[in-house]
Scaffold this active site. Structure first.
Site, PDB file in Angstrom:
ATOM      1  N   THR A  58      -1.441   7.425  -0.466  1.00  0.00           N
ATOM      2  CA  THR A  58      -2.713   7.259  -1.186  1.00  0.00           C
ATOM      3  C   THR A  58      -3.484   6.019  -0.736  1.00  0.00           C
ATOM      4  OG1 THR A  58      -1.682   5.899  -2.884  1.00  0.00           O
ATOM      5  CG2 THR A  58      -1.669   8.299  -3.236  1.00  0.00           C
ATOM      6  N   ASP A  80       4.843  -6.159   9.326  1.00  0.00           N
ATOM      7  CA  ASP A  80       5.933  -5.729  10.218  1.00  0.00           C
ATOM      8  C   ASP A  80       6.003  -6.607  11.455  1.00  0.00           C
ATOM      9  OD1 ASP A  80       6.769  -3.744   8.554  1.00  0.00           O
ATOM     10  OD2 ASP A  80       5.775  -2.109   9.628  1.00  0.00           O
ATOM     11  N   ASP A  91       0.500  -3.283  12.050  1.00  0.00           N
ATOM     12  CA  ASP A  91       0.930  -3.691  10.704  1.00  0.00           C
ATOM     13  C   ASP A  91       1.299  -5.176  10.732  1.00  0.00           C
ATOM     14  OD1 ASP A  91       2.732  -4.282   8.469  1.00  0.00           O
ATOM     15  OD2 ASP A  91       2.524  -2.150   8.027  1.00  0.00           O
ATOM     16  N   ARG A 146       0.850  -1.195   0.000  1.00  0.00           N
ATOM     17  CA  ARG A 146       0.000   0.000   0.000  1.00  0.00           C
ATOM     18  C   ARG A 146       0.884   1.243   0.000  1.00  0.00           C
ATOM     19  NH1 ARG A 146      -4.660   0.329   4.377  1.00  0.00           N
ATOM     20  NH2 ARG A 146      -2.897   0.672   5.742  1.00  0.00           N
TER      21      ARG A 146
HETATM   22  C1  PRP Z   1      -1.089  -4.910   4.301  1.00  0.00           C
HETATM   23  C2  PRP Z   1      -1.878  -6.204   4.401  1.00  0.00           C
HETATM   24  C3  PRP Z   1      -2.748  -6.160   3.173  1.00  0.00           C
HETATM   25  C4  PRP Z   1      -3.020  -4.677   3.016  1.00  0.00           C
HETATM   26  C5  PRP Z   1      -4.416  -4.404   3.476  1.00  0.00           C
HETATM   27  O1  PRP Z   1      -0.051  -5.020   3.412  1.00  0.00           O
HETATM   28  O2  PRP Z   1      -1.083  -7.348   4.469  1.00  0.00           O
HETATM   29  O3  PRP Z   1      -2.120  -6.686   2.009  1.00  0.00           O
HETATM   30  O4  PRP Z   1      -2.079  -3.992   3.856  1.00  0.00           O
HETATM   31  O5  PRP Z   1      -4.740  -3.068   3.287  1.00  0.00           O
HETATM   32  P1  PRP Z   1      -5.850  -2.605   2.257  1.00  0.00           P
HETATM   33  O6  PRP Z   1      -7.022  -3.475   2.455  1.00  0.00           O
HETATM   34  O7  PRP Z   1      -6.107  -1.162   2.661  1.00  0.00           O
HETATM   35  O8  PRP Z   1      -5.272  -2.688   0.872  1.00  0.00           O
HETATM   36  P2  PRP Z   1       1.040  -3.864   3.226  1.00  0.00           P
HETATM   37  O9  PRP Z   1       0.670  -2.984   2.089  1.00  0.00           O
HETATM   38  O10 PRP Z   1       1.285  -3.174   4.537  1.00  0.00           O
HETATM   39  O11 PRP Z   1       2.312  -4.667   2.755  1.00  0.00           O
HETATM   40  P3  PRP Z   1       3.237  -5.657   3.615  1.00  0.00           P
HETATM   41  O12 PRP Z   1       2.422  -6.880   3.933  1.00  0.00           O
HETATM   42  O13 PRP Z   1       4.356  -5.972   2.694  1.00  0.00           O
HETATM   43  O14 PRP Z   1       3.681  -4.914   4.852  1.00  0.00           O
HETATM   44  N1  URA Z   2      -2.482  -3.442   6.870  1.00  0.00           N
HETATM   45  C1  URA Z   2      -2.100  -3.880   8.093  1.00  0.00           C
HETATM   46  O1  URA Z   2      -1.140  -4.648   8.222  1.00  0.00           O
HETATM   47  N2  URA Z   2      -2.801  -3.452   9.160  1.00  0.00           N
HETATM   48  C2  URA Z   2      -3.844  -2.616   9.064  1.00  0.00           C
HETATM   49  O2  URA Z   2      -4.451  -2.270  10.084  1.00  0.00           O
HETATM   50  C3  URA Z   2      -4.219  -2.165   7.772  1.00  0.00           C
HETATM   51  C4  URA Z   2      -3.534  -2.614   6.700  1.00  0.00           C
END
Ligand code: PRP
Ligand code: URA
Length: 208
Positions: free
Chosen positions: A107, A202, A199, A103
């Protein structure tokens, strides 16, 4: 199609530890696996089966087995990786595709960076694995890409969902099956689920 929410005391118990900020990375990964097993049981509830004749030690009988065409698991990187092991435990011959999305912090729009899907998607049941369904942008993009690659029968499996995310994916993909462990209250102004767990990627990989 509407969504299914797991309603089970084990789910509530394990989620209480998953959400807790004091939970360590290794415990977090273990809990995601355990919750993933419970999620996989419900997500696979309507997998088609066929009759087979078998012999028990006592007599010949009819049983049922899954159709031989293996399903496909598609974890959304990174956090979706945590759900692959429990789904493979129950579906050991499943094919595994990968989809890299992150994400954009400003945005909240998902940015694709990697994709590797197995072939013959249109004939297989497909499970999109992502523990977090927040705005729904990432899940919706994952389903869009899978449909463009030919997938027809898709189930989204998530642990925590915001109402906004569920609405978004069902609006974008009305035929999608959505199975979640729980539905939280709302999103905050930065697109994080409340009360949530922070997160997921993370916490899973120690990158905070
Ligand atoms: C997180 C999570 C989802 C997304 C959800 O990923 O694992 O894929 O956010 O958010 P959304 O419904 O608003 O799209 P992130 O983009 O943080 O990537 P990561 O898993 O690599 O940290
Ligand atoms: N992605 C995450 O990992 N946590 C949230 O709360 C939203 C998006």
């Amino acid at each position: 199609m509407s969504h299914i929410v797991l309603d089970h005391p084990l789910v509530q118990h394990k989620l209480s530890f998953l959400r807790d900020r004091k939970t360590s990375g290794s415990q977090f990964r273990q809990l995601v696996e355990e919750l993933g097993l419970l999620l996989a049981v419900e997500a696979t509830r309507d997998l088609p089966t066929e009759p087979v004749a078998i012999e028990t030690p006592l007599e010949r009988t009819q049983a049922r087995r899954l159709l031989p065409l293996d399903p496909v698991l598609v974890p959304v990187l990174r956090a979706g990786l945590g759900l692959v092991k429990p789904f493979l435990q129950l579906l050991p011959t499943a094919k595994v595709g990968h989809l890299g999305l992150y994400r954009d912090h400003n945005t909240l729009v998902p940015v694709p960076y990697y994709r590797n899907f197995p072939p013959i998607l249109e004939e297989r049941r497909v499970f999109v694995l992502d523990p977090m369904l927040a705005t729904g942008g990432s899940a919706s993009e994952a389903v869009r890409q899978l449909k463009a690659a030919g997938a027809v029968n898709i189930t989204l499996a998530s642990l925590l969902a915001a109402p906004e995310g569920i609405q978004r994916v069902i609006y974008d993909h009305p035929e999608l099956r959505v199975v979640v462990a729980t539905v939280d209250r709302c999103l905050n102004e930065r697109g994080y689920i409340l009360p949530g767990l922070g997160d997921a990627g993370d916490r899973m990989f120690g990158t905070t």
